[in-house]
Design a protein around this motif. Structure first.
Motif, PDB file in Angstrom:
ATOM      1  N   THR A   1       0.848  -1.184   0.000  1.00 44.71           N
ATOM      2  CA  THR A   1       0.000   0.000   0.000  1.00 44.71           C
ATOM      3  C   THR A   1       0.887   1.237   0.000  1.00 44.71           C
ATOM      4  N   GLY A   2       0.341   2.342  -0.453  1.00 44.58           N
ATOM      5  CA  GLY A   2       1.105   3.581  -0.517  1.00 44.58           C
ATOM      6  C   GLY A   2       1.203   4.271   0.831  1.00 44.58           C
ATOM      7  N   ASP A   3       2.394   4.729   1.157  1.00 41.64           N
ATOM      8  CA  ASP A   3       2.628   5.500   2.371  1.00 41.64           C
ATOM      9  C   ASP A   3       3.588   6.630   2.036  1.00 41.64           C
ATOM     10  N   ARG A   4       3.062   7.837   1.926  1.00 42.08           N
ATOM     11  CA  ARG A   4       3.855   9.027   1.588  1.00 42.08           C
ATOM     12  C   ARG A   4       4.625   8.847   0.279  1.00 42.08           C
ATOM     13  N   GLY A   5       3.940   8.325  -0.729  1.00 37.18           N
ATOM     14  CA  GLY A   5       4.538   8.192  -2.050  1.00 37.18           C
ATOM     15  C   GLY A   5       5.398   6.964  -2.238  1.00 37.18           C
ATOM     16  N   LYS A   6       5.463   6.090  -1.252  1.00 38.24           N
ATOM     17  CA  LYS A   6       6.292   4.888  -1.334  1.00 38.24           C
ATOM     18  C   LYS A   6       5.433   3.676  -0.997  1.00 38.24           C
ATOM     19  N   LEU A   7       5.672   2.559  -1.697  1.00 36.14           N
ATOM     20  CA  LEU A   7       4.940   1.338  -1.383  1.00 36.14           C
ATOM     21  C   LEU A   7       5.547   0.686  -0.149  1.00 36.14           C
ATOM     22  N   VAL A   8       4.688   0.279   0.789  1.00 38.70           N
ATOM     23  CA  VAL A   8       5.135  -0.411   2.005  1.00 38.70           C
ATOM     24  C   VAL A   8       4.415  -1.744   2.105  1.00 38.70           C
ATOM     25  N   LEU A   9       5.081  -2.705   2.719  1.00 37.48           N
ATOM     26  CA  LEU A   9       4.534  -4.036   2.928  1.00 37.48           C
ATOM     27  C   LEU A   9       3.644  -4.009   4.162  1.00 37.48           C
ATOM     28  N   THR A  10       2.397  -4.413   3.981  1.00 34.62           N
ATOM     29  CA  THR A  10       1.408  -4.350   5.051  1.00 34.62           C
ATOM     30  C   THR A  10       0.855  -5.739   5.325  1.00 34.62           C
ATOM     31  N   LEU A  11       0.592  -6.016   6.600  1.00 30.35           N
ATOM     32  CA  LEU A  11       0.014  -7.286   7.038  1.00 30.35           C
ATOM     33  C   LEU A  11      -1.328  -6.990   7.694  1.00 30.35           C
ATOM     34  N   TYR A  12      -2.344  -7.737   7.297  1.00 27.72           N
ATOM     35  CA  TYR A  12      -3.671  -7.609   7.909  1.00 27.72           C
ATOM     36  C   TYR A  12      -4.039  -8.947   8.526  1.00 27.72           C
ATOM     37  N   ASP A  13      -4.443  -8.927   9.791  1.00 28.27           N
ATOM     38  CA  ASP A  13      -4.879 -10.119  10.509  1.00 28.27           C
ATOM     39  C   ASP A  13      -6.403 -10.062  10.581  1.00 28.27           C
ATOM     40  N   ARG A  14      -7.074 -10.953   9.879  1.00 26.49           N
ATOM     41  CA  ARG A  14      -8.534 -10.942   9.863  1.00 26.49           C
ATOM     42  C   ARG A  14      -9.128 -11.313  11.211  1.00 26.49           C
ATOM     43  N   ALA A  15      -8.414 -12.099  12.018  1.00 24.68           N
ATOM     44  CA  ALA A  15      -8.939 -12.499  13.326  1.00 24.68           C
ATOM     45  C   ALA A  15      -8.998 -11.315  14.287  1.00 24.68           C
ATOM     46  N   THR A  16      -7.976 -10.476  14.269  1.00 24.88           N
ATOM     47  CA  THR A  16      -7.934  -9.318  15.172  1.00 24.88           C
ATOM     48  C   THR A  16      -8.341  -8.030  14.483  1.00 24.88           C
ATOM     49  N   GLN A  17      -8.479  -8.064  13.171  1.00 21.52           N
ATOM     50  CA  GLN A  17      -8.812  -6.907  12.344  1.00 21.52           C
ATOM     51  C   GLN A  17      -7.787  -5.789  12.516  1.00 21.52           C
ATOM     52  N   GLN A  18      -6.529  -6.172  12.658  1.00 20.20           N
ATOM     53  CA  GLN A  18      -5.441  -5.214  12.827  1.00 20.20           C
ATOM     54  C   GLN A  18      -4.579  -5.158  11.571  1.00 20.20           C
ATOM     55  N   THR A  19      -4.171  -3.965  11.211  1.00 17.18           N
ATOM     56  CA  THR A  19      -3.268  -3.740  10.088  1.00 17.18           C
ATOM     57  C   THR A  19      -1.936  -3.275  10.641  1.00 17.18           C
ATOM     58  N   GLN A  20      -0.854  -3.807  10.069  1.00 22.81           N
ATOM     59  CA  GLN A  20       0.483  -3.458  10.542  1.00 22.81           C
ATOM     60  C   GLN A  20       1.409  -3.296   9.343  1.00 22.81           C
ATOM     61  N   ILE A  21       2.154  -2.190   9.310  1.00 23.58           N
ATOM     62  CA  ILE A  21       3.174  -2.006   8.279  1.00 23.58           C
ATOM     63  C   ILE A  21       4.403  -2.771   8.757  1.00 23.58           C
ATOM     64  N   VAL A  22       4.849  -3.743   7.970  1.00 19.03           N
ATOM     65  CA  VAL A  22       5.971  -4.590   8.401  1.00 19.03           C
ATOM     66  C   VAL A  22       7.275  -4.242   7.700  1.00 19.03           C
ATOM     67  N   SER A  23       7.265  -3.261   6.812  1.00 16.28           N
ATOM     68  CA  SER A  23       8.499  -2.882   6.125  1.00 16.28           C
ATOM     69  C   SER A  23       8.913  -1.453   6.455  1.00 16.28           C
ATOM     70  N   GLN A  24       8.476  -0.924   7.580  1.00 17.53           N
ATOM     71  CA  GLN A  24       8.764   0.479   7.889  1.00 17.53           C
ATOM     72  C   GLN A  24      10.250   0.751   8.077  1.00 17.53           C
ATOM     73  N   TRP A  25      11.045  -0.252   8.431  1.00 21.71           N
ATOM     74  CA  TRP A  25      12.483  -0.038   8.639  1.00 21.71           C
ATOM     75  C   TRP A  25      13.279  -0.157   7.349  1.00 21.71           C
ATOM     76  N   TYR A  26      12.654  -0.588   6.269  1.00 23.93           N
ATOM     77  CA  TYR A  26      13.357  -0.710   4.996  1.00 23.93           C
ATOM     78  C   TYR A  26      13.467   0.661   4.337  1.00 23.93           C
ATOM     79  N   GLN A  27      14.649   1.014   3.924  1.00 22.87           N
ATOM     80  CA  GLN A  27      14.870   2.267   3.221  1.00 22.87           C
ATOM     81  C   GLN A  27      14.709   2.086   1.715  1.00 22.87           C
ATOM     82  N   ALA A  28      14.514   0.860   1.292  1.00 24.09           N
ATOM     83  CA  ALA A  28      14.437   0.541  -0.136  1.00 24.09           C
ATOM     84  C   ALA A  28      12.987   0.288  -0.542  1.00 24.09           C
ATOM     85  N   TRP A  29      12.806   0.111  -1.838  1.00 23.28           N
ATOM     86  CA  TRP A  29      11.504  -0.243  -2.374  1.00 23.28           C
ATOM     87  C   TRP A  29      11.259  -1.721  -2.147  1.00 23.28           C
ATOM     88  N   VAL A  30       9.990  -2.089  -1.989  1.00 22.21           N
ATOM     89  CA  VAL A  30       9.610  -3.498  -1.849  1.00 22.21           C
ATOM     90  C   VAL A  30       8.527  -3.797  -2.877  1.00 22.21           C
TER      91      VAL A  30
END
Length: 186
Positions: free
Chosen positions: A110-139
């Protein structure tokens, strides 16, 4: 104490316990325990693309431009309906979905400030988490393991596209069908 008084007291105690247990059971049921089936169909007059099928064959995640928005949709192939994905913004641009075995975990870009970030969604908890926030590169092109512990993706951090694997850790609740345990043999 009289028998009639004792009977009334025991009857009252039984009703009180029954009501208490029922209210606890109702309170324990979270919205994630219930599936919200939306009206909709698999294909539309709009562009439906980038399909990802869960390991058990029940869930299909894909990207669609319905309503003029490039968004992530989840379709239940068994019940033949679109499924609500609470807490995933409908306005968010989503790309390249991937599902775990029973569809509990969903990864996507998904887009985050003009950059694509890797996101994880847990349907059981309905929580979304960006898991690539520490990457300085494109994913790009994420793929989640059937049990939901590992996420493979491409990263450009070395100036070229390389494959990386993210281990979510041994404390993550695995996506195992019917709560069965897997045996690891050495």
């Amino acid at each position: 104490m009289k028998k009639s008084t004792l009977r009334r007291w025991l009857k009252w105690l039984c009703w009180t316990l029954t009501i208490s247990i029922l209210s606890l059971a109702i309170a324990a049921c979270s919205p994630s325990d219930r599936q919200v089936c939306l009206s909709g169909f698999l294909n539309s007059p709009y562009s439906d693309e980038q399909p990802a099928l869960s390991g058990d064959g029940r869930w299909l995640a894909y990207v669609s431009n319905r309503d003029g928005k490039h968004r992530l949709l989840l379709y239940d192939l068994q019940d033949r309906c679109l499924i609500s994905l609470p807490r995933i913004p409908a306005a968010a641009i989503a790309e390249h979905p991937s599902l775990s075995y029973t569809g509990r975990y969903l990864t996507y870009l998904t887009g985050d400030r003009g950059k694509l970030v890797l996101t994880l969604y847990d349907r059981a908890t309905q929580q979304t988490q960006i898991v690539s926030q520490w990457y300085q590169a494109w994913v790009r092109n994420p793929s989640i393991s059937p049990d939901g512990r590992y996420i493979a993706f491409e990263s450009s951090k070395n100036g070229q596209w390389d494959i990386e694997i993210l281990d979510r850790g041994d404390r993550v609740e695995l996506d195992i069908p019917d709560g069965t345990m897997t045996v690891v043999r050495e």
